[in-house]
Design a protein around this motif. Sequence first.
Motif, PDB file in Angstrom:
ATOM      1  N   GLY A   1     -77.065-117.585  49.890  1.00 41.62           N
ATOM      2  CA  GLY A   1     -75.863-117.682  49.063  1.00 41.62           C
ATOM      3  C   GLY A   1     -75.797-118.976  48.298  1.00 41.62           C
ATOM      4  O   GLY A   1     -75.004-119.111  47.364  1.00 41.62           O
ATOM      5  N   ILE A   2     -76.643-119.943  48.688  1.00 46.34           N
ATOM      6  CA  ILE A   2     -76.632-121.237  48.011  1.00 46.34           C
ATOM      7  C   ILE A   2     -77.041-121.082  46.548  1.00 46.34           C
ATOM      8  O   ILE A   2     -76.520-121.766  45.669  1.00 46.34           O
ATOM      9  CB  ILE A   2     -77.555-122.236  48.730  1.00 46.34           C
ATOM     10  CG1 ILE A   2     -76.947-122.637  50.078  1.00 46.34           C
ATOM     11  CG2 ILE A   2     -77.789-123.477  47.884  1.00 46.34           C
ATOM     12  CD1 ILE A   2     -75.626-123.368  49.976  1.00 46.34           C
ATOM     13  N   ALA A   3     -77.977-120.183  46.272  1.00 42.59           N
ATOM     14  CA  ALA A   3     -78.422-119.982  44.892  1.00 42.59           C
ATOM     15  C   ALA A   3     -77.239-119.599  44.003  1.00 42.59           C
ATOM     16  O   ALA A   3     -77.101-120.101  42.881  1.00 42.59           O
ATOM     17  CB  ALA A   3     -79.506-118.909  44.834  1.00 42.59           C
ATOM     18  N   ASP A   4     -76.377-118.731  44.506  1.00 44.86           N
ATOM     19  CA  ASP A   4     -75.198-118.326  43.730  1.00 44.86           C
ATOM     20  C   ASP A   4     -74.240-119.497  43.543  1.00 44.86           C
ATOM     21  O   ASP A   4     -73.640-119.661  42.469  1.00 44.86           O
ATOM     22  CB  ASP A   4     -74.476-117.176  44.445  1.00 44.86           C
ATOM     23  CG  ASP A   4     -73.266-116.678  43.662  1.00 44.86           C
ATOM     24  OD1 ASP A   4     -73.452-116.222  42.523  1.00 44.86           O
ATOM     25  OD2 ASP A   4     -72.145-116.771  44.192  1.00 44.86           O
ATOM     26  N   GLN A   5     -74.110-120.342  44.573  1.00 45.12           N
ATOM     27  CA  GLN A   5     -73.220-121.502  44.470  1.00 45.12           C
ATOM     28  C   GLN A   5     -73.766-122.537  43.485  1.00 45.12           C
ATOM     29  O   GLN A   5     -73.001-123.223  42.820  1.00 45.12           O
ATOM     30  CB  GLN A   5     -73.006-122.107  45.861  1.00 45.12           C
ATOM     31  CG  GLN A   5     -72.179-121.204  46.762  1.00 45.12           C
ATOM     32  CD  GLN A   5     -72.234-121.594  48.225  1.00 45.12           C
ATOM     33  OE1 GLN A   5     -73.148-122.287  48.658  1.00 45.12           O
ATOM     34  NE2 GLN A   5     -71.265-121.139  48.995  1.00 45.12           N
ATOM     35  N   ILE A   6     -75.090-122.643  43.399  1.00 43.04           N
ATOM     36  CA  ILE A   6     -75.692-123.519  42.396  1.00 43.04           C
ATOM     37  C   ILE A   6     -75.419-122.959  41.004  1.00 43.04           C
ATOM     38  O   ILE A   6     -75.052-123.683  40.078  1.00 43.04           O
ATOM     39  CB  ILE A   6     -77.211-123.658  42.629  1.00 43.04           C
ATOM     40  CG1 ILE A   6     -77.493-124.383  43.951  1.00 43.04           C
ATOM     41  CG2 ILE A   6     -77.870-124.411  41.472  1.00 43.04           C
ATOM     42  CD1 ILE A   6     -78.960-124.420  44.330  1.00 43.04           C
ATOM     43  N   LYS A   7     -75.585-121.653  40.861  1.00 44.81           N
ATOM     44  CA  LYS A   7     -75.387-120.997  39.572  1.00 44.81           C
ATOM     45  C   LYS A   7     -73.951-121.179  39.076  1.00 44.81           C
ATOM     46  O   LYS A   7     -73.707-121.333  37.873  1.00 44.81           O
ATOM     47  CB  LYS A   7     -75.708-119.503  39.708  1.00 44.81           C
ATOM     48  CG  LYS A   7     -75.739-118.743  38.391  1.00 44.81           C
ATOM     49  CD  LYS A   7     -76.041-117.271  38.627  1.00 44.81           C
ATOM     50  CE  LYS A   7     -77.403-117.078  39.265  1.00 44.81           C
ATOM     51  NZ  LYS A   7     -77.736-115.634  39.431  1.00 44.81           N
ATOM     52  N   ARG A   8     -73.008-121.207  40.017  1.00 44.53           N
ATOM     53  CA  ARG A   8     -71.579-121.332  39.659  1.00 44.53           C
ATOM     54  C   ARG A   8     -71.125-122.788  39.617  1.00 44.53           C
ATOM     55  O   ARG A   8     -69.933-123.064  39.517  1.00 44.53           O
ATOM     56  CB  ARG A   8     -70.746-120.550  40.675  1.00 44.53           C
ATOM     57  CG  ARG A   8     -70.979-119.051  40.635  1.00 44.53           C
ATOM     58  CD  ARG A   8     -70.428-118.369  41.880  1.00 44.53           C
ATOM     59  NE  ARG A   8     -69.011-118.658  42.053  1.00 44.53           N
ATOM     60  CZ  ARG A   8     -68.364-118.523  43.216  1.00 44.53           C
ATOM     61  NH1 ARG A   8     -69.036-118.157  44.303  1.00 44.53           N
ATOM     62  NH2 ARG A   8     -67.087-118.791  43.305  1.00 44.53           N
ATOM     63  N   ASP A   9     -72.051-123.730  39.721  1.00 47.12           N
ATOM     64  CA  ASP A   9     -71.757-125.166  39.671  1.00 47.12           C
ATOM     65  C   ASP A   9     -70.896-125.639  40.837  1.00 47.12           C
ATOM     66  O   ASP A   9     -70.228-126.679  40.755  1.00 47.12           O
ATOM     67  CB  ASP A   9     -71.059-125.542  38.342  1.00 47.12           C
ATOM     68  CG  ASP A   9     -71.981-125.386  37.149  1.00 47.12           C
ATOM     69  OD1 ASP A   9     -73.156-125.756  37.275  1.00 47.12           O
ATOM     70  OD2 ASP A   9     -71.526-124.889  36.102  1.00 47.12           O
ATOM     71  N   LEU A  10     -70.926-124.911  41.953  1.00 45.55           N
ATOM     72  CA  LEU A  10     -70.222-125.347  43.155  1.00 45.55           C
ATOM     73  C   LEU A  10     -71.095-126.321  43.953  1.00 45.55           C
ATOM     74  O   LEU A  10     -70.580-127.201  44.640  1.00 45.55           O
ATOM     75  CB  LEU A  10     -69.844-124.145  44.023  1.00 45.55           C
ATOM     76  CG  LEU A  10     -68.882-123.140  43.380  1.00 45.55           C
ATOM     77  CD1 LEU A  10     -68.671-121.941  44.293  1.00 45.55           C
ATOM     78  CD2 LEU A  10     -67.542-123.801  43.060  1.00 45.55           C
TER      79      LEU A  10
END
Length: 261
Positions: A206-215
């Motif tokens: 899920g980290i990849a998605d959080q990187i993509k969303r600038d979180l």
Amino acid sequence: MDFSLVLIGIVMFIALVGMIVCSKKQKTNPNAQPVAIALLIIVVVCGFMMMYKTGVFGGGGAEQFRQIEDKYYASQGNVVGKFISKNFADQKILLIAERNYSKDPRVTVLVDAIKEGMGGKADIQIDTVELANPPKVPQGAPEMMDMPLFETMTAKDFDNALQKHPDCTVVISTIGLPRENAKMKLWSMDAAKRPKLLLMGAADRGIADQIKRDLVAAVITISPDAKFTEDAPPSDPQKAFDIRYVLVNKANLDKYGKLFN
């Protein structure tokens, strides 16, 4: 190369992966907890065996081994420091470490490397995550048998650690994120007020998605091309870093995002 060290390292890695898998299943399968504890013991035993083989107990190559590993470890801090300097104007940093950070010399090594990467100018505060409901540890058990924080902390515990340092604009976590990190209040903060978050080491799916969303601004993790040798690292921190690690951010997520699947 001592191939027995390689074998011990493989066993240690498999046990560590198994421990992480079992810990994730503890809530749904009570039988997973004793298995996780057994695998943790294997990891600790392998660690002692590696220290024995490398001369830590006999004094042979102990100092040389420590210096080599410290240089590789410090290369992460140097790269993180350069990343922060390049990407963020406000640079008051909170470094989150394990509970025994004051006794861990590698924390000092890491902080010094971050400062070096930032050109010697860095405002760094070090803290840990206090658990509201710490797990019970058998009486007389050694301190090293404590489960790591990423296995035991809750979303609220992590949020509380950040709230103690509201002036910090950049957060570097060396302990990853809570398993239930989706519940953290950090994500719902206004983007302009939310501290920039960088992770070193543990990173969940899920980290990849959080990187993509600038979180999450960036994650340092083991490179898919990592080489673990007994040779001294290059004097250039970036070259030492490239031997073992990779910094994943939005710019190279297409290439490295699969590491977090």
